[in-house]
Design an enzyme around this catalytic site. Structure first.
Site, short mmCIF file in Angstrom:
data_model
loop_
_atom_site.label_atom_id
_atom_site.label_comp_id
_atom_site.label_asym_id
_atom_site.label_seq_id
_atom_site.Cartn_x
_atom_site.Cartn_y
_atom_site.Cartn_z
N GLU A 24 0.87 -1.17 0.00
CA GLU A 24 0.00 0.00 0.00
C GLU A 24 0.91 1.22 0.00
O GLU A 24 1.69 1.42 0.94
CB GLU A 24 -0.91 0.02 1.23
N CYS A 43 -3.02 7.83 4.81
CA CYS A 43 -2.90 7.44 3.40
C CYS A 43 -4.21 7.61 2.66
O CYS A 43 -4.23 7.70 1.42
CB CYS A 43 -2.42 6.00 3.30
#
Length: 521
Positions: A256, A295
């Site tokens: 990720e 994020c």
């Protein structure tokens, strides 16, 4: 000052050499030190695979779920201590610490409940049998079998609690031992949680290992069929992918990475409408929460050209009310970034964005509360805007309280702008127009891991643009890394191997009651 030891091969061990120092990002005070130098990582990893893997695979899914339930109880019992550590080491206000700590506990408890519903088996069925012969004398059935390697987690600095347990819970439920490497800057919270679980004797020996300090030698200690789950920058992910173990395909990677997420206001929304007000509120919350160090935070805001000025004014008015500084002060609503180094990174990224955008709200002149700007890693929000957005605005993720407003002339351009992020974790659409919401879902789902459809009736109930719930998929394609985490029991897929078992139908029908035998290492 606390010494963060490593937990390997069932023992706490200090690293050698000069340790790294963890600081309070507001006061600059030294809090802890950590080093992993001198550890025998191959031996530690072998212990985890052989001892921990065998012990976990000897249990059923339901039994491993019971272990997770006990882990959640241990973490809940020490919750207040974790908040104190987050305040000191991450510089977060209580509400932001809760996103990390309570999110971690909730995720572990969620997988404990989900796992309790799984069959008392040692593997999982994938669909039903399909015939391979005309007379149905021979067929195939697919199964998911827990991986026999270990799972190495290399985690980011922004979520030392949730970042650990959102990976650990599905892995342990799957029967895979884990090795955790937290980001050094905020490793204290991760270390304390692991220490509490170890002291409680909840998990089998070898199921849980911790490496604090540097990452040298970690990938070299991996072996074929091990797993690597990474959260961080795309540049670091590229370095990981270049390691021989990953180039050969010996080790499976879930990554990720960067994500320039979007919020889109529907063409039906005007100033004062529910969709308009919800978008403004959500953008401000995402810029403030954890000082934009998420994020999933909103980085780009697409609005109808006719609403550009109104949105800019509404967001700026709310940003002006955010107080920034020492999170120990009662009046502070937004704490600091995790370090001065991260503050420098954010300022450098902001300088890049400012070459292609105007400053609509500049928090640089805002006074900090109970914090020295020469020492503290505090930064007030900055809203940028560009009526003709250039590529740099779509491709630069500034990991702090920064977002960029941009107008669109029609829905086709709005969706095209969102897709220019080349793959993102999440996009949110704010509208009372069902057609716009449906079109957006279809247009953006291929390039986004999650798409939120925030209509007025969902405004109060929705979980938030940036909140990652264990029921929903977390991950995204392209620049976002291509990884997939969470999503309910789908999270277990990464920690399993899918195989096709072929045989006579009566034999295949007996598979759900079968047990996977233990073989010598």
């Amino acid at each position: 000052m606390h010494l963060l030891q490593n937990y390997v091969a069932g023992q706490w061990r200090a690293g050698q050499g000069q340790p790294a120092t963890l600081h309070d990002p507001v006061t600059g005070a030294a809090l802890a030190s950590a080093s992993s130098a001198g550890l025998d990582l191959p031996a530690a990893f072998a212990w985890a695979r052989e001892r921990g893997g065998a012990a976990l695979r000897a249990l059923t899914y339901a039994q491993r779920a019971a272990l997770l339930s006990r882990v959640a109880e241990v973490l809940s019992a020490h919750r207040d201590k974790y908040f104190d550590i987050a305040l000191a080491n991450s510089g977060t206000v209580q509400a932001d610490s809760a996103i990390d700590i309570d999110g971690a506990i909730y995720t572990v408890a969620y997988y404990a409940k989900q796992g309790a519903r799984l069959a008392e088996d040692a593997w999982r069925m994938d669909g039903t049998a399909d015939p391979l012969a005309r007379d149905d004398a021979y067929a195939v059935r697919h199964v998911w079998t827990p991986a026999r390697g270990l799972a190495l987690f290399i985690n980011a600095f922004n979520f030392p609690a949730w970042g650990l347990w959102e990976k650990a819970a599905p892995a342990l439920l799957s029967g895979v031992p884990i090795v955790i490497k937290p980001a050094t800057a905020t490793a204290w919270l991760t270390h304390e949680m692991v220490s509490d679980v170890v002291k409680a004797g909840v998990l089998p020996d070898g199921a849980l290992s911790l490496i604090c300090g540097g990452s040298a030698g970690l990938l070299d200690a991996l072996r074929p069929l091990d797993l690597l789950s990474f959260t961080g920058s795309a540049d670091t992910a590229a370095q990981l992918r270049a390691h021989p173990a990953l180039l050969r395909g010996d080790v499976r990677l879930n990554a990720e990475t960067d994500s320039v997420n979007s919020a889109l206001l529907g063409p039906d929304a005007v100033a004062g409408s529910p969709a308009f007000d919800t978008l403004v509120r959500e953008v401000v919350r995402e810029m403030r929460a954890k000082s934009g160090q998420k994020c999933t935070a909103i980085r780009r805001i697409m609005v109808p050209a006719g609403q550009y000025d109104a949105v800019a004014q509404a967001i700026s008015a709310q940003l002006a009310r955010i107080t920034v500084g020492n999170p120990r002060h009662a009046d502070v609503k937004m704490g600091s970034l995790v370090s001065r180094a991260q503050l420098d990174n954010v300022q450098s990224g902001l300088a890049v964005l400012r070459t292609a955008a105007d400053v609509l709200f500049d928090g640089a002149g805002q006074a900090l509360i109970d914090a020295d700007p020469a020492v503290a890693a505090c930064m007030a929000p900055t809203l940028l805007g560009s009526r003709q957005p250039q590529a740099v605005l779509h491709h630069t993720e500034v990991f702090g309280p920064v977002a960029t407003l941009m107008p669109y002339r029609d829905t086709a351009q709005a969706f095209a702008l969102a897709r220019q992020g080349d793959g993102s974790l999440v996009a949110s659409l704010y509208s009372d127009d069902s057609d716009f919401l449906a079109q957006g879902a279809q247009a953006l789902s291929e390039s986004h891991g999650r798409v939120h459809l925030v209509s007025p009736e969902a405004a109060k109930a929705h979980t938030g643009h940036g909140n990652v719930m264990p029921q929903a998929l977390h991950g995204g394609p392209g620049r976002a890394g291509g990884g997939q985490e969470l999503g309910g029991l789908r999270a277990l897929d990464f920690y399993h191997r899918r195989s096709a078992i072929q045989g006579a139908p009566p034999r295949l029908q007996a598979l759900p009651e079968a047990r996977v035998p233990e073989f010598a290492a």
